[in-house]
Scaffold this active site. Structure first.
Site, PDB file in Angstrom:
ATOM      1  N   LYS A   1       0.797  -1.226   0.122  1.00 29.15           N
ATOM      2  CA  LYS A   1       0.048  -0.030  -0.071  1.00 29.15           C
ATOM      3  C   LYS A   1       0.707   1.188  -0.092  1.00 29.15           C
ATOM      4  CE  LYS A   1      -4.166  -2.146   0.941  1.00 29.15           C
ATOM      5  NZ  LYS A   1      -3.844  -3.475   1.302  1.00 29.15           N
TER       6      LYS A   1
HETATM    7  C1  LIG Z   1      -4.595  -4.635   0.763  1.00 26.65           C
HETATM    8  C2  LIG Z   1      -3.957  -6.078   0.882  1.00 26.65           C
HETATM    9  C3  LIG Z   1      -4.233  -6.988  -0.003  1.00 26.65           C
HETATM   10  C4  LIG Z   1      -5.295  -6.910  -0.755  1.00 26.65           C
HETATM   11  O1  LIG Z   1      -5.217  -6.186  -1.887  1.00 26.65           O
HETATM   12  P1  LIG Z   1      -6.454  -5.487  -2.725  1.00 26.65           P
HETATM   13  O2  LIG Z   1      -5.628  -4.408  -3.577  1.00 26.65           O
HETATM   14  O3  LIG Z   1      -7.418  -4.932  -1.667  1.00 26.65           O
HETATM   15  O4  LIG Z   1      -7.007  -6.563  -3.336  1.00 26.65           O
HETATM   16  C5  LIG Z   1      -3.472  -8.177   0.186  1.00 26.65           C
HETATM   17  N1  LIG Z   1      -2.335  -8.098   1.003  1.00 26.65           N
HETATM   18  C6  LIG Z   1      -2.006  -7.216   1.804  1.00 26.65           C
HETATM   19  C7  LIG Z   1      -1.174  -7.343   2.661  1.00 26.65           C
HETATM   20  C8  LIG Z   1      -2.690  -5.986   1.767  1.00 26.65           C
HETATM   21  O5  LIG Z   1      -2.479  -5.081   2.588  1.00 26.65           O
END
Ligand SMILES: *Cc1c(COP(=O)(O)O)cnc(C)c1O
Length: 462
Positions: free
Chosen positions: A112
């Site tokens: 993120k």
């Molecule tokens: C947010 C997240 C996901 C999922 O990603 P999306 O874009 O919501 O599909 C998977 N793994 C981790 C560690 C995350 O923080």
């Protein structure tokens, strides 16, 4: 470049407007009106470039005139300067033909950060130029919240409120949200699941009086700018394996469908991607939908991969929009049906989705087993989300095409599950080793729209 809503009823916006507003006023999500193309030569020219230079070339056509070339390049440089690894998104080989793209070297140890660090910079620049301020409210299953707080803390023109499900995030995730001392940061622990947090957030966006009074802005993965930032590492990784002259596939641990949708955009731009594989945990609405066409919500079952404990995958709406031939009315109708528990994807649309996407589901036991065996056979400690990806990636891999699995978080972010599986408790990187000693600041809130709105208005009035 203009952005239109997936439900067809909101005005088209510029990149900057779409970024600053988040959700469209008709409840839909913004998507680019047309997808800029990169030719094989454009892609070949990315060989050997830095991550930042690649980011500039991939994103520039989407961004429009709001930011000059110089400013945009400068913001990209600032966004990734705080990453621990010079490659930003390095890749390691974990098996013949199978590669792991490490997206966890940013400040909060999850992928993120790639999007959030950049949109923190973009927001600050745009708001300063416009002389405006906004209230950012985000819902999180753990990683979005910490990444958003890290990106927006201390900025002059924003307050940032993060709703997370009380008791349902890991301790590292919680502490990353509750320990920053900056006065513009507000961590809110809400009763309920992530889907409840996300539902209240959507309610706030659809309550126009509140939305306009506090100048609400959203940084959840429904924000187009976040999807865009994630397109970059599909290019950088594919190019390092020989694109455009060799195809690759990707497996993506998936919750809200934002990350994998970025891969789909990369493909639509011209990157030769063969398959995009959705990997889910036991909360498998996407796997069920891609298998049967029925998108039916059920209970959320808390898992050891909490960032994927989601039933309503917001960004899936963007994929549906394309699968339905960009018919906003059709999407609006499906989303109405969703309020009553679900919908069936039409045969034509399902076929369109399957042209790009495959899926697989991994149980809790298989996740632990994959963490254990990955450590035993290649000394690679995987976080539970990444382990789900690796498991599905290995199962779905076509020997003729390299598979890149996205490692979405650092194992130290989920130490309990990793220790349970492997016997090793992964230590936090040095730069955050004192996380457990810092003091926490958090407000408990009920799952109640009016109470939330009142709290936010009181806080920003101070
Ligand atoms: C947010 C997240 C996901 C999922 O990603 P999306 O874009 O919501 O599909 C998977 N793994 C981790 C560690 C995350 O923080």
């Amino acid at each position: 470049m203009r952005y239109i809503s997936t439900r067809g009823q909101a005005p088209a916006l510029t990149f900057e407007e779409a970024m600053l507003s988040g959700l469209a006023r008709d409840g839909g999500l913004y998507v680019p009106e047309t997808i800029p193309q990169m030719s094989a030569d454009d892609i070949r020219a990315l060989h050997g470039l830095s991550y930042e230079e690649t980011a500039f070339r991939v994103m520039r056509p989407f961004v429009g005139d709001g930011f000059t070339d110089e400013v945009f390049a400068d913001l990209i440089a600032k966004a990734y300067a705080g990453f621990e690894h010079n490659a930003r998104a390095p890749m390691v080989q974990i098996a013949p033909g199978h590669f792991l793209l490490e997206l966890f070297h940013g400040p909060t140890l999850a992928f993120k950060d790639f999007a959030m660090q950049l949109i923190g910079q973009l927001f600050q620049e745009a708001l300063e130029r416009r002389g405006e301020r906004v209230t950012i409210v985000g819902a999180t299953s753990g990683d979005t919240g910490s990444a958003a707080i890290e990106a927006f803390k201390g900025l002059d023109n924003v307050d940032v409120f993060i709703l997370y499900p009380h008791g349902r995030v890991s301790e590292v995730q919680r502490r990353q949200m509750t320990t920053p001392p900056e006065a513009n940061v507000h961590a809110l622990a809400m009763d309920g699941h992530f889907d409840d947090c996300q539902a209240r957030l959507k309610d706030m966006f659809n309550h126009f009086e509140f939305r306009d009074t506090v100048r609400l802005a959203g940084v959840n993965s429904i924000n187009w700018a976040r999807v865009l930032a994630q397109v970059v590492y599909y290019f950088s990784s594919a190019v390092s394996l020989g694109a455009p002259d060799r195809k690759v596939s990707f497996t993506v641990p998936t919750g809200n469908f934002g990350d994998i949708f970025a891969g789909y955009i990369a493909k639509r731009m011209g990157l030769p991607i063969d398959r995009l594989v959705v990997a889910t945990n036991q909360n498998d609405i996407l796997h069920r939908c891609l298998s049967s066409g029925a998108y039916a919500t059920s209970q959320v079952h808390p898992s050891i991969s909490p960032s994927m404990d989601i039933q309503v995958s917001s960004n899936f709406e963007r994929a549906l929009f394309d699968a339905y031939g960009r018919d906003g009315n059709a999407v609006a109708q499906l989303m109405d049906e969703l309020k009553n528990g679900g919908f069936n994807v039409s045969q034509g649309a399902l076929q369109a989705l399957r042209e790009h996407f495959d899926s697989g589901r991994v149980s809790e036991e298989q996740t632990l087993e994959t963490i254990r065996s990955a450590n035993a056979s290649m000394g690679e400690l995987l976080c539970p989300h990444s382990a789900i990806g690796v498991r599905v990636g290995e199962d779905m891999r076509d020997p003729a095409t390299p598979m890149i699995t996205l490692a979405t978080a650092h194992p130290a972010k989920f130490p309990d599950a990793v220790e349970k599986a492997s016997g090793i408790r992964p230590p936090l990187p040095n730069r955050m080793a004192d996380l457990y000693e810092r003091s926490e600041r958090v407000t408990r809130v009920e799952n109640d729209l009016t109470a939330l709105e009142t709290l936010i208005q009181e806080r920003i009035a101070k």
